[in-house]
Design a protein around this motif. Structure first.
Motif, PDB file in Angstrom:
ATOM      1  N   TYR A  22       0.952  -0.836   0.103  1.00  8.44           N
ATOM      2  CA  TYR A  22       0.015  -0.463  -0.382  1.00  8.44           C
ATOM      3  C   TYR A  22       0.952   0.833   0.569  1.00  8.44           C
ATOM      4  O   TYR A  22       0.876   2.691  -0.672  1.00  8.44           O
ATOM      5  CB  TYR A  22      -1.008   0.013   1.489  1.00  8.44           C
ATOM      6  N   ALA A  23       1.921   1.387   1.189  1.00  6.57           N
ATOM      7  CA  ALA A  23       2.348   2.442   0.465  1.00  6.57           C
ATOM      8  C   ALA A  23       3.723   2.502  -0.662  1.00  6.57           C
ATOM      9  O   ALA A  23       3.311   3.774  -1.036  1.00  6.57           O
ATOM     10  CB  ALA A  23       4.220   2.091   1.740  1.00  6.57           C
ATOM     11  N   LYS A  24       4.080   1.260  -1.751  1.00  9.12           N
ATOM     12  CA  LYS A  24       4.364   1.771  -2.757  1.00  9.12           C
ATOM     13  C   LYS A  24       3.729   2.616  -3.504  1.00  9.12           C
ATOM     14  O   LYS A  24       3.760   2.878  -4.286  1.00  9.12           O
ATOM     15  CB  LYS A  24       4.812   0.050  -2.961  1.00  9.12           C
ATOM     16  N   LEU A  25       1.876   1.925  -2.887  1.00  9.30           N
ATOM     17  CA  LEU A  25       1.257   2.095  -4.132  1.00  9.30           C
ATOM     18  C   LEU A  25       0.650   3.590  -3.868  1.00  9.30           C
ATOM     19  O   LEU A  25      -0.425   4.465  -3.972  1.00  9.30           O
ATOM     20  CB  LEU A  25      -0.563   1.111  -3.584  1.00  9.30           C
ATOM     21  N   ASP A  26       1.459   4.635  -2.858  1.00  5.86           N
ATOM     22  CA  ASP A  26       0.735   5.799  -2.507  1.00  5.86           C
ATOM     23  C   ASP A  26      -0.403   5.865  -1.807  1.00  5.86           C
ATOM     24  O   ASP A  26      -0.844   6.854  -1.562  1.00  5.86           O
ATOM     25  CB  ASP A  26       1.374   7.206  -3.208  1.00  5.86           C
ATOM     26  N   GLU A  27      -0.819   4.420  -1.468  1.00  4.52           N
ATOM     27  CA  GLU A  27      -2.407   4.826  -0.239  1.00  4.52           C
ATOM     28  C   GLU A  27      -1.722   4.544   1.031  1.00  4.52           C
ATOM     29  O   GLU A  27      -1.968   3.603   1.597  1.00  4.52           O
ATOM     30  CB  GLU A  27      -2.697   3.636  -0.334  1.00  4.52           C
ATOM     31  N   LEU A  28      -1.234   5.986   1.717  1.00  9.76           N
ATOM     32  CA  LEU A  28      -1.070   6.656   2.380  1.00  9.76           C
ATOM     33  C   LEU A  28      -1.802   5.539   3.792  1.00  9.76           C
ATOM     34  O   LEU A  28      -1.572   5.127   4.677  1.00  9.76           O
ATOM     35  CB  LEU A  28       0.079   7.288   3.335  1.00  9.76           C
ATOM     36  N   ASP A  29      -2.863   5.711   3.492  1.00 11.48           N
ATOM     37  CA  ASP A  29      -4.199   5.629   4.828  1.00 11.48           C
ATOM     38  C   ASP A  29      -4.307   4.773   5.197  1.00 11.48           C
ATOM     39  O   ASP A  29      -4.404   3.718   6.387  1.00 11.48           O
ATOM     40  CB  ASP A  29      -5.289   6.577   4.815  1.00 11.48           C
ATOM     41  N   LYS A  30      -4.291   3.383   3.926  1.00 10.43           N
ATOM     42  CA  LYS A  30      -4.741   2.119   3.966  1.00 10.43           C
ATOM     43  C   LYS A  30      -3.333   1.765   4.374  1.00 10.43           C
ATOM     44  O   LYS A  30      -2.974   0.496   5.167  1.00 10.43           O
ATOM     45  CB  LYS A  30      -4.651   1.311   2.499  1.00 10.43           C
ATOM     46  N   ALA A  31      -2.076   1.836   4.025  1.00 11.29           N
ATOM     47  CA  ALA A  31      -0.582   1.771   4.621  1.00 11.29           C
ATOM     48  C   ALA A  31      -0.601   1.927   6.124  1.00 11.29           C
ATOM     49  O   ALA A  31      -0.162   0.522   6.722  1.00 11.29           O
ATOM     50  CB  ALA A  31       0.225   2.274   4.337  1.00 11.29           C
ATOM     51  N   GLU A  32      -1.245   2.653   6.925  1.00 12.74           N
ATOM     52  CA  GLU A  32      -1.302   3.600   8.342  1.00 12.74           C
ATOM     53  C   GLU A  32      -1.883   2.652   9.035  1.00 12.74           C
ATOM     54  O   GLU A  32      -1.290   1.414  10.078  1.00 12.74           O
ATOM     55  CB  GLU A  32      -1.588   4.915   7.785  1.00 12.74           C
ATOM     56  N   ARG A  33      -3.177   1.348   7.909  1.00 12.05           N
ATOM     57  CA  ARG A  33      -3.950   1.019   9.357  1.00 12.05           C
ATOM     58  C   ARG A  33      -3.180  -0.229   9.176  1.00 12.05           C
ATOM     59  O   ARG A  33      -3.395  -0.988  10.041  1.00 12.05           O
ATOM     60  CB  ARG A  33      -5.964   1.200   8.619  1.00 12.05           C
ATOM     61  N   THR A  34      -3.175  -0.692   8.293  1.00 16.48           N
ATOM     62  CA  THR A  34      -2.255  -1.768   7.911  1.00 16.48           C
ATOM     63  C   THR A  34      -1.311  -2.618   8.830  1.00 16.48           C
ATOM     64  O   THR A  34      -1.606  -3.372   9.606  1.00 16.48           O
ATOM     65  CB  THR A  34      -2.177  -2.533   6.214  1.00 16.48           C
ATOM     66  N   LEU A  35      -0.453  -1.310   8.576  1.00 15.97           N
ATOM     67  CA  LEU A  35       0.907  -1.339   9.261  1.00 15.97           C
ATOM     68  C   LEU A  35       0.676  -0.988  10.871  1.00 15.97           C
ATOM     69  O   LEU A  35       0.965  -2.308  12.192  1.00 15.97           O
ATOM     70  CB  LEU A  35       1.511  -0.446   9.179  1.00 15.97           C
ATOM     71  N   GLN A  36      -0.426  -0.604  11.693  1.00 21.27           N
ATOM     72  CA  GLN A  36      -1.238  -0.488  12.973  1.00 21.27           C
ATOM     73  C   GLN A  36      -1.772  -1.617  13.543  1.00 21.27           C
ATOM     74  O   GLN A  36      -1.048  -1.907  14.742  1.00 21.27           O
ATOM     75  CB  GLN A  36      -1.913   0.928  13.412  1.00 21.27           C
ATOM     76  N   GLU A  37      -2.020  -2.762  13.109  1.00 29.17           N
ATOM     77  CA  GLU A  37      -3.048  -4.052  13.142  1.00 29.17           C
ATOM     78  C   GLU A  37      -1.803  -4.511  12.704  1.00 29.17           C
ATOM     79  O   GLU A  37      -1.908  -5.346  13.774  1.00 29.17           O
ATOM     80  CB  GLU A  37      -3.950  -4.064  11.536  1.00 29.17           C
ATOM     81  N   ALA A  38      -0.753  -4.368  12.523  1.00 23.42           N
ATOM     82  CA  ALA A  38       0.529  -5.862  12.435  1.00 23.42           C
ATOM     83  C   ALA A  38       1.096  -5.081  13.482  1.00 23.42           C
ATOM     84  O   ALA A  38       1.743  -6.280  14.098  1.00 23.42           O
ATOM     85  CB  ALA A  38       1.500  -5.885  11.080  1.00 23.42           C
ATOM     86  N   VAL A  39       1.233  -4.039  13.977  1.00 29.08           N
ATOM     87  CA  VAL A  39       1.921  -3.966  15.025  1.00 29.08           C
ATOM     88  C   VAL A  39       1.047  -4.338  16.391  1.00 29.08           C
ATOM     89  O   VAL A  39       2.313  -4.655  17.653  1.00 29.08           O
ATOM     90  CB  VAL A  39       2.077  -2.180  15.067  1.00 29.08           C
ATOM     91  N   LYS A  40       0.051  -4.053  17.108  1.00 27.27           N
ATOM     92  CA  LYS A  40      -0.635  -4.251  17.191  1.00 27.27           C
ATOM     93  C   LYS A  40      -0.790  -5.815  17.306  1.00 27.27           C
ATOM     94  O   LYS A  40      -0.696  -6.389  18.692  1.00 27.27           O
ATOM     95  CB  LYS A  40      -2.553  -4.284  17.120  1.00 27.27           C
ATOM     96  N   ARG A  41      -0.894  -7.060  16.504  1.00 26.77           N
ATOM     97  CA  ARG A  41      -1.340  -7.847  16.603  1.00 26.77           C
ATOM     98  C   ARG A  41       0.494  -8.924  16.585  1.00 26.77           C
ATOM     99  O   ARG A  41       0.559 -10.006  17.346  1.00 26.77           O
ATOM    100  CB  ARG A  41      -1.588  -8.552  15.285  1.00 26.77           C
TER     101      ARG A  41
END
Length: 428
Positions: free
Chosen positions: A265-284
């Motif tokens: 998502y970050a490479k696609l410049d979809e930064l909001d999706k990248a943020e939410r996805t990585l936040q979930e990864a960090v949470k888990r």
């Protein structure tokens, strides 16, 4: 009488009817307790039913009755191998190889057993090579045809070990040979796909990994993740995201897959999706340093300087804590960030909306500071008590916390006064 029982038992064995065969062979054993032609099939049937103790007892007896027969110590070792007691299995495999050094199935199984022991993987490579040499020494007849599967298995396992050791050339050579012999085995195509991915031959990786997935009976998270990574490496970012988004949630929500998906998502410049996805990864999986580093990079691109600085700091501390290694990339990213935005040094994470109440009725505090490398921090609490010290060992079920999290707590007495004890994260 005994011969009749043996013949009837063999009919059941041919049909994989183990218990009826055992009943007949046990009758025969009463008459001839030391007959290898009774004890051998009987031990085999117990082994097929995974009644290992009974099989071990019989194979030990056979080893004594026929000490020059390599099959018996091999079969004895297999009982331990089947229970993943590999060190014991190797002892008996070595006895079999003393009798017959070219016993191909024993060489393969010994190699596999050695490969499960990290300190013996060099010996495993040597043993697999002996297996390959023994196969090549066979004449081109039915015996060689029967051993072809073991030879292919040895190539497969040796290729995987070469890949772990960083020898990609030999890994590819062995795995290509294995795929020629085991065209319908998804694991072999998957391993070859990994070699292509590591050598940045992305189109070949895509072909191998797609074939591995087609051959699998159900979606395999590790194959799908590597396929998505191959698409991303080839610049086919939308195809990579399509692979991730089509995964069942039970697969897609694995932390490492979330990290990789967030990177795409970050490479696609979809930064909001990248943020939410990585936040979930960090949470888990909070203790994974790469997740924090990737999230920090996304925050940095969003202009969230303090949040980025916090993630870079956490990434550095976690890598040091869990691996005793530095994290130069995260350290450099943090240094560059603070050089351009020194105000991020003193910033703390923005406050979340506080929970309405703790389920237990205990007081709730917000993590104001947390020092990952030292395992303690301070809770921001109400009621005139100021900031309360806490130690991570007092946080139920956690080995770390994040600034901004809310914890319910009790008050205890520490060396320097009141401190928070018996904490529990409200988000866990």
């Amino acid at each position: 009488m005994t011969r009749d029982l043996q013949n009837k038992a063999q009919e059941h064995i041919d049909r994989n009817e183990w218990q009826p065969a055992i009943d007949l062979l046990e009758q025969a054993r009463q008459t001839e307790p030391k007959n290898p032609y009774v004890l051998g099939p009987l031990a085999f049937c117990y082994s097929r039913l995974k009644q290992h103790l009974k099989a071990i007892e019989l194979y030990e007896q056979l080893c004594q009755l026929q000490p020059d027969v390599a099959r018996w110590p091999y079969s004895l070792g297999y009982q331990y191998y089947d229970q993943q007691r590999y060190a014991r299995a190797i002892e008996h495999f070595d006895r079999a190889l003393e009798i017959d050094p070219h016993y191909i199935v024993v060489l393969y199984r010994k190699g596999y057993a050695l490969s499960t022991i990290e300190s013996k993987r060099g010996q495993a490579l040597t043993t697999f090579e002996r297996c390959r040499e023994a196969y090549h020494a066979l004449p081109d007849d039915e015996a060689k045809d029967r051993e072809r599967k073991r030879y292919a298995d040895a190539c497969h396992q040796q290729g995987k070990l070469f890949l772990k050791a960083g020898n990609r050339r030999l890994a590819e050579e062995r795995l290509r040979e294995a795929t020629d012999l085991k065209r319908d085995d998804p694991d072999v195509h998957y391993a070859l796909g990994k070699v292509y991915l590591e050598t940045e031959r992305f189109e070949q990786a895509i072909d191998s990994l797609k074939r591995a997935q087609r051959l699998s009976e159900q979606p395999q998270h590790y194959i799908l993740d590597f396929l998505a990574r191959a698409y991303a490496g080839a610049g086919q970012l939308q195809e990579a995201i399509a692979v991730y988004e089509q995964m069942p949630p039970s697969i897609r929500n694995r932390p490492y897959i979330l990290r990789n998906m967030g990177g795409v998502y970050a490479k696609l410049d979809e930064l909001d999706k990248a943020e939410r996805t990585l936040q979930e990864a960090v949470k888990r999986e909070h203790r994974n340093h790469n997740g924090h580093y990737e999230l920090g990079l996304v925050y940095q691109r969003q202009g969230k300087w303090s949040e980025a600085a916090q993630e870079f700091r956490t990434a550095v501390a976690l890598r040091q804590k869990h691996y005793n290694l530095s994290f130069p990339e995260a350290e450099q990213a943090l240094a560059d960030l603070l050089n351009e935005h020194p105000e991020a040094e003193a910033a703390v994470a923005p406050k979340q909306a506080p929970p309405l109440a703790s389920p237990s009725g205990r007081p709730v505090g917000r993590v104001k500071k947390y020092f990952e490398d030292r395992g303690f921090g301070f809770l921001e609490v109400e009621g005139g008590q100021g900031d309360l010290f806490f130690h991570i060992s007092q946080v139920e079920g956690r080995d770390s916390v994040q600034v901004g999290e809310y914890l319910e707590y009790s008050i205890g007495e520490g060396k320097k006064g009141p401190q928070a004890t018996n904490l529990r994260a409200l988000s866990s």
